[in-house]
Design a protein around this motif. Structure first.
Motif, PDB file in Angstrom:
ATOM      1  N   LEU A   1      51.738  48.884  77.833  1.00  0.00           N
ATOM      2  CA  LEU A   1      51.656  48.182  76.548  1.00  0.00           C
ATOM      3  C   LEU A   1      50.381  48.548  75.792  1.00  0.00           C
ATOM      4  CD1 LEU A   1      53.041  44.653  77.463  1.00  0.00           C
ATOM      5  CD2 LEU A   1      54.155  46.439  76.106  1.00  0.00           C
ATOM      6  N   GLN A   2      49.302  48.752  76.505  1.00  0.00           N
ATOM      7  CA  GLN A   2      48.062  49.158  75.843  1.00  0.00           C
ATOM      8  C   GLN A   2      48.224  50.512  75.163  1.00  0.00           C
ATOM      9  OE1 GLN A   2      45.211  48.976  79.054  1.00  0.00           O
ATOM     10  NE2 GLN A   2      44.516  46.939  78.449  1.00  0.00           N
ATOM     11  N   PHE A   3      49.123  51.314  75.645  1.00  0.00           N
ATOM     12  CA  PHE A   3      49.385  52.610  75.039  1.00  0.00           C
ATOM     13  C   PHE A   3      50.445  52.509  73.934  1.00  0.00           C
ATOM     14  CE2 PHE A   3      51.896  56.565  75.075  1.00  0.00           C
ATOM     15  CZ  PHE A   3      50.906  57.445  74.647  1.00  0.00           C
ATOM     16  N   LEU A   4      51.506  51.745  74.209  1.00  0.00           N
ATOM     17  CA  LEU A   4      52.633  51.696  73.271  1.00  0.00           C
ATOM     18  C   LEU A   4      52.390  50.826  72.043  1.00  0.00           C
ATOM     19  CD1 LEU A   4      55.723  51.563  75.647  1.00  0.00           C
ATOM     20  CD2 LEU A   4      54.881  53.493  74.319  1.00  0.00           C
ATOM     21  N   VAL A   5      51.713  49.704  72.185  1.00  0.00           N
ATOM     22  CA  VAL A   5      51.515  48.791  71.047  1.00  0.00           C
ATOM     23  C   VAL A   5      50.769  49.481  69.905  1.00  0.00           C
ATOM     24  CG1 VAL A   5      50.375  46.658  70.320  1.00  0.00           C
ATOM     25  CG2 VAL A   5      51.776  46.678  72.389  1.00  0.00           C
ATOM     26  N   PRO A   6      49.678  50.174  70.135  1.00  0.00           N
ATOM     27  CA  PRO A   6      49.029  50.858  68.997  1.00  0.00           C
ATOM     28  C   PRO A   6      49.929  51.914  68.348  1.00  0.00           C
ATOM     29  CG  PRO A   6      47.523  50.731  70.851  1.00  0.00           C
ATOM     30  CD  PRO A   6      48.855  50.266  71.342  1.00  0.00           C
ATOM     31  N   ILE A   7      50.729  52.609  69.160  1.00  0.00           N
ATOM     32  CA  ILE A   7      51.633  53.615  68.594  1.00  0.00           C
ATOM     33  C   ILE A   7      52.711  52.933  67.744  1.00  0.00           C
ATOM     34  CG2 ILE A   7      53.429  55.307  69.198  1.00  0.00           C
ATOM     35  CD1 ILE A   7      51.624  56.189  71.478  1.00  0.00           C
ATOM     36  N   MET A   8      53.208  51.790  68.215  1.00  0.00           N
ATOM     37  CA  MET A   8      54.222  51.053  67.442  1.00  0.00           C
ATOM     38  C   MET A   8      53.617  50.531  66.136  1.00  0.00           C
ATOM     39  SD  MET A   8      56.191  49.115  70.595  1.00  0.00           S
ATOM     40  CE  MET A   8      56.707  47.795  69.590  1.00  0.00           C
ATOM     41  N   ILE A   9      52.381  50.062  66.158  1.00  0.00           N
ATOM     42  CA  ILE A   9      51.724  49.587  64.933  1.00  0.00           C
ATOM     43  C   ILE A   9      51.552  50.743  63.958  1.00  0.00           C
ATOM     44  CG2 ILE A   9      49.559  48.661  64.009  1.00  0.00           C
ATOM     45  CD1 ILE A   9      49.375  46.949  66.571  1.00  0.00           C
ATOM     46  N   LEU A  10      51.143  51.890  64.455  1.00  0.00           N
ATOM     47  CA  LEU A  10      50.974  53.069  63.604  1.00  0.00           C
ATOM     48  C   LEU A  10      52.319  53.487  62.999  1.00  0.00           C
ATOM     49  CD1 LEU A  10      49.123  55.303  62.517  1.00  0.00           C
ATOM     50  CD2 LEU A  10      49.639  56.596  64.587  1.00  0.00           C
ATOM     51  N   GLY A  11      53.348  53.480  63.832  1.00  0.00           N
ATOM     52  CA  GLY A  11      54.682  53.825  63.336  1.00  0.00           C
ATOM     53  C   GLY A  11      55.154  52.837  62.280  1.00  0.00           C
ATOM     54  N   LEU A  12      54.961  51.545  62.505  1.00  0.00           N
ATOM     55  CA  LEU A  12      55.354  50.525  61.532  1.00  0.00           C
ATOM     56  C   LEU A  12      54.581  50.708  60.226  1.00  0.00           C
ATOM     57  CD1 LEU A  12      56.985  47.939  60.983  1.00  0.00           C
ATOM     58  CD2 LEU A  12      55.036  46.647  61.869  1.00  0.00           C
ATOM     59  N   ALA A  13      53.308  51.031  60.304  1.00  0.00           N
ATOM     60  CA  ALA A  13      52.513  51.251  59.098  1.00  0.00           C
ATOM     61  C   ALA A  13      53.050  52.444  58.305  1.00  0.00           C
ATOM     62  CB  ALA A  13      51.041  51.457  59.472  1.00  0.00           C
ATOM     63  N   LEU A  14      53.443  53.494  59.010  1.00  0.00           N
ATOM     64  CA  LEU A  14      53.997  54.666  58.320  1.00  0.00           C
ATOM     65  C   LEU A  14      55.346  54.350  57.672  1.00  0.00           C
ATOM     66  CD1 LEU A  14      53.080  57.491  60.857  1.00  0.00           C
ATOM     67  CD2 LEU A  14      52.066  57.072  58.616  1.00  0.00           C
ATOM     68  N   VAL A  15      56.187  53.564  58.358  1.00  0.00           N
ATOM     69  CA  VAL A  15      57.488  53.176  57.799  1.00  0.00           C
ATOM     70  C   VAL A  15      57.283  52.317  56.566  1.00  0.00           C
ATOM     71  CG1 VAL A  15      59.561  51.778  58.236  1.00  0.00           C
ATOM     72  CG2 VAL A  15      58.751  53.400  59.971  1.00  0.00           C
ATOM     73  N   VAL A  16      56.397  51.332  56.622  1.00  0.00           N
ATOM     74  CA  VAL A  16      56.124  50.466  55.477  1.00  0.00           C
ATOM     75  C   VAL A  16      55.582  51.295  54.323  1.00  0.00           C
ATOM     76  CG1 VAL A  16      54.632  48.591  54.650  1.00  0.00           C
ATOM     77  CG2 VAL A  16      55.811  48.364  56.837  1.00  0.00           C
ATOM     78  N   ARG A  17      54.738  52.223  54.598  1.00  0.00           N
ATOM     79  CA  ARG A  17      54.166  53.072  53.539  1.00  0.00           C
ATOM     80  C   ARG A  17      55.269  53.918  52.888  1.00  0.00           C
ATOM     81  NH1 ARG A  17      51.266  58.410  53.668  1.00  0.00           N
ATOM     82  NH2 ARG A  17      50.065  58.426  51.769  1.00  0.00           N
ATOM     83  N   GLN A  18      56.161  54.425  53.717  1.00  0.00           N
ATOM     84  CA  GLN A  18      57.234  55.265  53.190  1.00  0.00           C
ATOM     85  C   GLN A  18      58.168  54.472  52.274  1.00  0.00           C
ATOM     86  OE1 GLN A  18      57.348  58.524  53.705  1.00  0.00           O
ATOM     87  NE2 GLN A  18      59.185  58.772  52.479  1.00  0.00           N
ATOM     88  N   TYR A  19      58.554  53.253  52.670  1.00  0.00           N
ATOM     89  CA  TYR A  19      59.479  52.450  51.872  1.00  0.00           C
ATOM     90  C   TYR A  19      58.828  51.801  50.674  1.00  0.00           C
ATOM     91  CZ  TYR A  19      63.199  53.087  55.248  1.00  0.00           C
ATOM     92  OH  TYR A  19      64.165  53.625  56.041  1.00  0.00           O
ATOM     93  N   THR A  20      57.550  51.578  50.697  1.00  0.00           N
ATOM     94  CA  THR A  20      56.886  50.946  49.542  1.00  0.00           C
ATOM     95  C   THR A  20      56.277  51.977  48.599  1.00  0.00           C
ATOM     96  OG1 THR A  20      54.839  50.712  50.825  1.00  0.00           O
ATOM     97  CG2 THR A  20      56.373  48.843  50.830  1.00  0.00           C
ATOM     98  N   LYS A  21      56.438  53.201  48.893  1.00  0.00           N
ATOM     99  CA  LYS A  21      55.879  54.259  48.081  1.00  0.00           C
ATOM    100  C   LYS A  21      56.666  54.364  46.761  1.00  0.00           C
ATOM    101  CE  LYS A  21      54.786  59.065  49.044  1.00  0.00           C
ATOM    102  NZ  LYS A  21      55.159  60.120  49.957  1.00  0.00           N
ATOM    103  N   LYS A  22      55.974  54.383  45.663  1.00  0.00           N
ATOM    104  CA  LYS A  22      56.619  54.513  44.353  1.00  0.00           C
ATOM    105  C   LYS A  22      56.737  55.979  44.013  1.00  0.00           C
ATOM    106  CE  LYS A  22      55.110  50.165  42.533  1.00  0.00           C
ATOM    107  NZ  LYS A  22      54.386  49.462  41.504  1.00  0.00           N
ATOM    108  N   GLU A  23      57.925  56.365  43.554  1.00  0.00           N
ATOM    109  CA  GLU A  23      58.133  57.769  43.200  1.00  0.00           C
ATOM    110  C   GLU A  23      57.928  58.004  41.744  1.00  0.00           C
ATOM    111  OE1 GLU A  23      61.564  59.521  44.910  1.00  0.00           O
ATOM    112  OE2 GLU A  23      61.415  58.185  46.579  1.00  0.00           O
TER     113      GLU A  23
END
Length: 134
Positions: free
Chosen positions: A112-134
């Motif tokens: 979990l110490q390894f996976l949780v930061p990776i999941m947070i990073l992935g979630l941040a990238l997904v949120v950035r991708q969907y909230t990005k204005k074109e």
């Protein structure tokens, strides 16, 4: 030093371990340091902590001056009977238990110490991708 050498047993010497009655064993010789207790630069606790054992290492580790070594002569009371001094014990490290890979709770925490930061990073990238204005 006295002209005749008095030989003292370890049991007898180890009984003199109080502020008002303190004997030390240094390099096979016994010293009554009771009169020096108040004058010792390190305090009487240092001397008391060296009673009941061979204090040679304690004395040598401090690096006493030649003057201090000369002062010892007036406190000399005899020799120690080396056959009565207990052998010094060598340090034996406690046995460490072997590492157990099957400790599930510890293993899960490490994953979990390894996976949780990776999941947070992935979630941040997904949120950035969907909230990005074109």
């Amino acid at each position: 030093m006295a002209s005749e050498k008095k030989v003292l047993g370890f049991e007898e010497v180890s009984q003199h371990n109080k502020t008002k009655d303190c004997w030390l064993i240094i390099s096979g010789k016994v010293y009554d340091v009771t009169p020096f207790m108040d004058d010792h630069p390190g305090g009487d606790e240092v001397l008391l902590s060296s009673t009941g054992k061979d204090a040679t290492n304690d004395f040598e580790d401090v690096g006493h001056s030649d003057t201090a070594r000369d002062m010892m002569e007036k406190y000399y009371i005899g020799e120690i009977d080396s056959s009565t001094v207990p052998a010094t014990r060598t340090y034996v490290a406690p046995v460490q238990p072997a590492y157990n890979q099957d400790k599930t709770p510890e293993f899960i925490i490490k994953i979990l110490q390894f996976l949780v930061p990776i999941m947070i990073l992935g979630l941040a990238l997904v949120v950035r991708q969907y909230t990005k204005k074109e």
